[in-house]
Design a protein around this motif. Structure first.
Motif, mmCIF file in Angstrom:
data_model
loop_
_atom_site.group_PDB
_atom_site.id
_atom_site.type_symbol
_atom_site.label_atom_id
_atom_site.label_comp_id
_atom_site.label_asym_id
_atom_site.label_seq_id
_atom_site.Cartn_x
_atom_site.Cartn_y
_atom_site.Cartn_z
ATOM 1 N N LEU A 62 0.833 -1.203 0.000
ATOM 2 C CA LEU A 62 0.000 0.000 0.000
ATOM 3 C C LEU A 62 0.865 1.249 0.000
ATOM 4 C CD1 LEU A 62 -2.904 -0.622 2.559
ATOM 5 C CD2 LEU A 62 -2.984 -0.738 0.056
ATOM 6 N N ALA A 63 0.508 2.198 -0.852
ATOM 7 C CA ALA A 63 1.224 3.467 -0.892
ATOM 8 C C ALA A 63 0.642 4.455 0.103
ATOM 9 C CB ALA A 63 1.156 4.062 -2.306
ATOM 10 N N SER A 64 -0.691 4.406 0.308
ATOM 11 C CA SER A 64 -1.329 5.505 1.026
ATOM 12 C C SER A 64 -2.707 5.131 1.539
ATOM 13 C CB SER A 64 -1.463 6.709 0.085
ATOM 14 O OG SER A 64 -2.197 6.333 -1.076
ATOM 15 N N ASN A 65 -3.188 5.979 2.441
ATOM 16 C CA ASN A 65 -4.569 5.921 2.923
ATOM 17 C C ASN A 65 -5.130 7.332 2.828
ATOM 18 O OD1 ASN A 65 -7.005 5.213 4.100
ATOM 19 N ND2 ASN A 65 -6.148 4.679 6.096
ATOM 20 N N GLN A 66 -6.251 7.476 2.122
ATOM 21 C CA GLN A 66 -6.899 8.781 2.004
ATOM 22 C C GLN A 66 -8.023 8.846 3.031
ATOM 23 O OE1 GLN A 66 -9.545 11.341 -1.184
ATOM 24 N NE2 GLN A 66 -7.873 10.080 -2.002
ATOM 25 N N VAL A 67 -7.907 9.790 3.953
ATOM 26 C CA VAL A 67 -8.836 9.857 5.085
ATOM 27 C C VAL A 67 -9.213 11.306 5.365
ATOM 28 C CG1 VAL A 67 -8.198 7.722 6.292
ATOM 29 C CG2 VAL A 67 -6.772 9.753 6.556
ATOM 30 N N PRO A 68 -10.373 11.524 6.023
ATOM 31 C CA PRO A 68 -10.738 12.895 6.382
ATOM 32 C C PRO A 68 -9.843 13.407 7.501
ATOM 33 C CG PRO A 68 -12.331 11.338 7.295
ATOM 34 C CD PRO A 68 -11.396 10.547 6.439
ATOM 35 N N TYR A 69 -9.381 14.637 7.348
ATOM 36 C CA TYR A 69 -8.558 15.248 8.394
ATOM 37 C C TYR A 69 -8.619 16.757 8.244
ATOM 38 C CZ TYR A 69 -4.572 16.444 11.377
ATOM 39 O OH TYR A 69 -3.780 16.969 12.362
ATOM 40 N N SER A 70 -8.909 17.414 9.333
ATOM 41 C CA SER A 70 -8.897 18.877 9.337
ATOM 42 C C SER A 70 -8.655 19.345 10.759
ATOM 43 C CB SER A 70 -10.228 19.439 8.825
ATOM 44 O OG SER A 70 -11.238 19.306 9.813
ATOM 45 N N MET A 71 -8.533 20.651 10.936
ATOM 46 C CA MET A 71 -8.353 21.210 12.273
ATOM 47 C C MET A 71 -9.455 20.779 13.241
ATOM 48 S SD MET A 71 -7.194 25.137 11.621
ATOM 49 C CE MET A 71 -5.443 25.600 11.610
ATOM 50 N N VAL A 72 -10.648 20.557 12.716
ATOM 51 C CA VAL A 72 -11.779 20.217 13.578
ATOM 52 C C VAL A 72 -12.193 18.749 13.435
ATOM 53 C CG1 VAL A 72 -12.670 22.564 13.746
ATOM 54 C CG2 VAL A 72 -13.391 21.128 11.836
ATOM 55 N N ARG A 73 -11.345 17.968 12.786
ATOM 56 C CA ARG A 73 -11.604 16.535 12.665
ATOM 57 C C ARG A 73 -10.273 15.806 12.664
ATOM 58 N NH1 ARG A 73 -15.413 13.469 8.122
ATOM 59 N NH2 ARG A 73 -15.449 11.461 9.196
ATOM 60 N N ARG A 74 -9.799 15.419 13.852
ATOM 61 C CA ARG A 74 -8.428 14.942 14.003
ATOM 62 C C ARG A 74 -8.348 13.540 14.606
ATOM 63 N NH1 ARG A 74 -5.455 19.810 17.067
ATOM 64 N NH2 ARG A 74 -3.649 18.449 16.730
ATOM 65 N N ASP A 75 -9.411 12.756 14.507
ATOM 66 C CA ASP A 75 -9.427 11.458 15.160
ATOM 67 C C ASP A 75 -8.368 10.490 14.638
ATOM 68 O OD1 ASP A 75 -11.496 11.996 13.109
ATOM 69 O OD2 ASP A 75 -11.710 9.828 13.076
ATOM 70 N N ILE A 76 -7.913 10.672 13.389
ATOM 71 C CA ILE A 76 -6.904 9.738 12.850
ATOM 72 C C ILE A 76 -5.564 9.854 13.576
ATOM 73 C CG2 ILE A 76 -7.930 9.636 10.550
ATOM 74 C CD1 ILE A 76 -5.516 11.451 9.636
ATOM 75 N N GLU A 77 -5.373 10.928 14.345
ATOM 76 C CA GLU A 77 -4.116 11.078 15.089
ATOM 77 C C GLU A 77 -3.944 9.981 16.134
ATOM 78 O OE1 GLU A 77 -4.138 15.011 16.679
ATOM 79 O OE2 GLU A 77 -3.836 15.989 14.736
ATOM 80 N N GLN A 78 -5.053 9.339 16.528
ATOM 81 C CA GLN A 78 -4.987 8.311 17.573
ATOM 82 C C GLN A 78 -4.383 7.001 17.079
ATOM 83 O OE1 GLN A 78 -5.806 9.297 20.687
ATOM 84 N NE2 GLN A 78 -6.151 11.253 19.638
ATOM 85 N N ASP A 79 -4.656 6.641 15.801
ATOM 86 C CA ASP A 79 -4.239 5.313 15.357
ATOM 87 C C ASP A 79 -3.677 5.286 13.928
ATOM 88 O OD1 ASP A 79 -6.677 5.934 14.234
ATOM 89 O OD2 ASP A 79 -7.728 4.142 14.913
ATOM 90 N N VAL A 80 -4.379 5.897 12.985
ATOM 91 C CA VAL A 80 -3.941 5.836 11.588
ATOM 92 C C VAL A 80 -2.608 6.554 11.393
ATOM 93 C CG1 VAL A 80 -4.493 6.520 9.217
ATOM 94 C CG2 VAL A 80 -6.273 5.554 10.686
ATOM 95 N N VAL A 81 -2.466 7.727 11.983
ATOM 96 C CA VAL A 81 -1.215 8.472 11.814
ATOM 97 C C VAL A 81 -0.017 7.712 12.378
ATOM 98 C CG1 VAL A 81 0.065 10.537 12.508
ATOM 99 C CG2 VAL A 81 -2.269 10.765 11.618
ATOM 100 N N PRO A 82 -0.071 7.214 13.625
ATOM 101 C CA PRO A 82 1.080 6.447 14.133
ATOM 102 C C PRO A 82 1.409 5.228 13.267
ATOM 103 C CG PRO A 82 -0.377 7.046 15.945
ATOM 104 C CD PRO A 82 -1.088 7.418 14.676
ATOM 105 N N TYR A 83 0.386 4.521 12.797
ATOM 106 C CA TYR A 83 0.630 3.342 11.958
ATOM 107 C C TYR A 83 1.321 3.737 10.659
ATOM 108 C CZ TYR A 83 -0.142 -0.772 9.069
ATOM 109 O OH TYR A 83 0.049 -1.848 8.238
ATOM 110 N N CYS A 84 0.835 4.776 10.027
ATOM 111 C CA CYS A 84 1.400 5.186 8.745
ATOM 112 C C CYS A 84 2.829 5.711 8.906
ATOM 113 C CB CYS A 84 0.505 6.230 8.072
ATOM 114 S SG CYS A 84 -1.056 5.552 7.446
ATOM 115 N N LEU A 85 3.094 6.413 9.985
ATOM 116 C CA LEU A 85 4.456 6.878 10.240
ATOM 117 C C LEU A 85 5.395 5.698 10.444
ATOM 118 C CD1 LEU A 85 3.819 9.923 12.621
ATOM 119 C CD2 LEU A 85 4.909 10.018 10.369
ATOM 120 N N GLU A 86 4.947 4.706 11.186
ATOM 121 C CA GLU A 86 5.798 3.549 11.485
ATOM 122 C C GLU A 86 6.062 2.706 10.250
ATOM 123 O OE1 GLU A 86 5.858 -0.471 14.326
ATOM 124 O OE2 GLU A 86 4.264 1.032 14.579
ATOM 125 N N HIS A 87 5.068 2.622 9.358
ATOM 126 C CA HIS A 87 5.167 1.706 8.225
ATOM 127 C C HIS A 87 5.376 2.418 6.891
ATOM 128 C CE1 HIS A 87 4.125 -1.842 10.648
ATOM 129 N NE2 HIS A 87 3.319 -1.032 11.300
#
Length: 332
Positions: A186-211
């Motif tokens: 996988l190259a990428s994951n396209q997900v909603p993210y904005s100043m007022v919608r930051r839930d991916i910081e809990q799990d998707v962001v750490p996973y993508c940074l690590e991998h």
């Protein structure tokens, strides 16, 4: 413009990508094709080489607009990011929504990503886009009726056939990404993210940074809310998804605008718009590779592209984040 590699796929994209959902008109209250083509050209002239689209946007119209726009551009200098797995012409798979097309006719949409459906969809997309390959092919939403392994094996065949350069997902959880990764790179994951919608910081962001997976942030302007141009009394037509969105209630818009007013002096000091400041902050967040930003005319496209001309110091990024921390409990 700044450019970034999508994971280890070998694909380089612009960090501001042209998002063509609104260009397709669907759920945005109509479209003007000539304006959208001009917007794509204006973006390209400023280094925005990546264009994100999908068949469902306008039921093929957005892809056709992108195809028209890239006719006069060097194909090897443009990255086409499109999707598959949402069918409005076939009642099969996981029912997604009842909606209306651009003509106001009722439409049932299904999430469906079975191999035979993918093989049809890719040919339809290539035809509409007027090209013989797609740079990044992304499943639009998870389809719980088709095993992820089957879906990904089909897209891998498209890579082997030369019709797709890199494979991405959209709206996938970490667990779903892990399943897909057993079959493909996988190259990428396209997900909603904005100043007022930051839930991916809990799990998707750490996973993508690590991998080493790229994150393509969609709706970074939160459907226009973070431009500061939306008024609490703003009326949206029934066909506009913002008409019923919780962040577009008068109370929410009032609170968000009060937050943006705190950023206005910083934006003015940099001769930047609030929107440009918001985009620059978004791309400064860990793991966020690309911001997908829509534009319905050349003027908006030019403003979006110039967001990367704005420079923010670590102290300024922290100031914005501190103001945001006071807002978030109220809009969550």
């Amino acid at each position: 413009m700044e450019y970034i590699a999508l994971g280890n796929s070998g694909l380089q994209v612009s960090r501001i990508a042209f998002g063509s959902w609104a260009a397709g008109g669907w759920m945005w209250g109509g479209t003007e094709q000539n304006d959208a083509v001009g917007a794509i050209h204006a973006s390209y002239d400023l280094g925005v080489t990546s264009i994100d689209t999908a068949p469902i946007y306008g039921q093929g119209l957005s892809e056709e607009i992108v195809g028209e726009a890239i006719k006069s551009l060097p194909r090897d200098k443009v990255q086409i990011l499109t999707k598959f797995g949402m069918r409005w012409d076939l009642a099969k798979g996981d029912f997604a929504m009842k909606t209306k097309d651009n003509s106001g006719h009722d439409l049932d949409v299904y999430k469906y990503a079975a191999p035979e459906s993918i093989m049809k969809e890719v040919e339809d997309s290539l035809r509409r886009l007027g090209t013989d390959y797609i740079d990044l092919y992304q499943i639009h939403w998870p389809d719980k009726t088709t095993p992820i392994e089957d879906t990904m094996a089909a897209v891998q065949r498209l890579v082997e056939q030369g019709k797709v350069r890199a494979i991405g997902v959209s709206n996938y959880s970490v667990e779903q990404m892990q399943t897909a990764e057993k079959v493909v790179n996988l190259a990428s994951n396209q997900v909603p993210y904005s100043m007022v919608r930051r839930d991916i910081e809990q799990d998707v962001v750490p996973y993508c940074l690590e991998h080493n997976k790229a994150i393509l942030a969609y709706s970074p302007m939160q459907l226009g809310l973070l431009t500061g141009k939306i008024k609490p009394s703003q009326h949206f037509d029934a066909s506009d998804l913002r008409a019923t969105h919780r962040l577009f209630t008068p109370e929410s818009v009032t609170r968000v605008n009060a937050f943006l007013d705190k950023l206005r002096p910083m934006a003015e000091s940099k001769s930047a718009t609030l929107g440009q400041l918001v985009l620059r902050w978004t791309l400064a967040q860990p793991g966020i590779s690309v911001a997908l930003v829509g534009a319905r005319n050349a003027e908006q496209a030019v403003q979006n592209a110039h967001a990367l001309d704005v420079q923010l110091s670590p102290q300024e990024i922290d100031f914005i984040s501190q103001q945001l921390a006071q807002l978030q409990p109220q809009v969550a």
